[in-house]
Design a protein around this motif. Sequence first.
Motif, PDB file in Angstrom:
ATOM      1  N   THR A  10       0.847  -1.190   0.000  1.00 14.40           N
ATOM      2  CA  THR A  10       0.000   0.000   0.000  1.00 14.40           C
ATOM      3  C   THR A  10       0.883   1.240   0.000  1.00 14.40           C
ATOM      4  N   VAL A  63      -4.144   6.955   2.196  1.00 10.11           N
ATOM      5  CA  VAL A  63      -3.818   5.893   1.246  1.00 10.11           C
ATOM      6  C   VAL A  63      -3.879   6.480  -0.162  1.00 10.11           C
ATOM      7  N   SER A  66      -3.730   1.276  -3.307  1.00 12.33           N
ATOM      8  CA  SER A  66      -3.819  -0.037  -2.655  1.00 12.33           C
ATOM      9  C   SER A  66      -3.236  -1.085  -3.597  1.00 12.33           C
TER      10      SER A  66
END
Length: 72
Positions: A10, A63, A66
């Motif tokens: 990630t 994030v 991913s």
Amino acid sequence: MAHKTLPFGTKVKVTNLATQRSVVLRVNDRGPTQADRIGDVSRAAAQRLGMVRAGVIDAELAVVESPAPKKG
């Protein structure tokens, strides 16, 4: 970067809230072991974030990417 739960691979944008400096890192380890911390970064990342002397900072994690799900 080490993170307790995010999947390996990630990509995370880490932003130092005091300086607004940021860096994009890849999760490649587990940790930290202290309950009040959400991530550990390398020395190089700490230098870019301006946190080498402080050691610990208030930061925002977001994030960015991913990892692709594994087939199988």
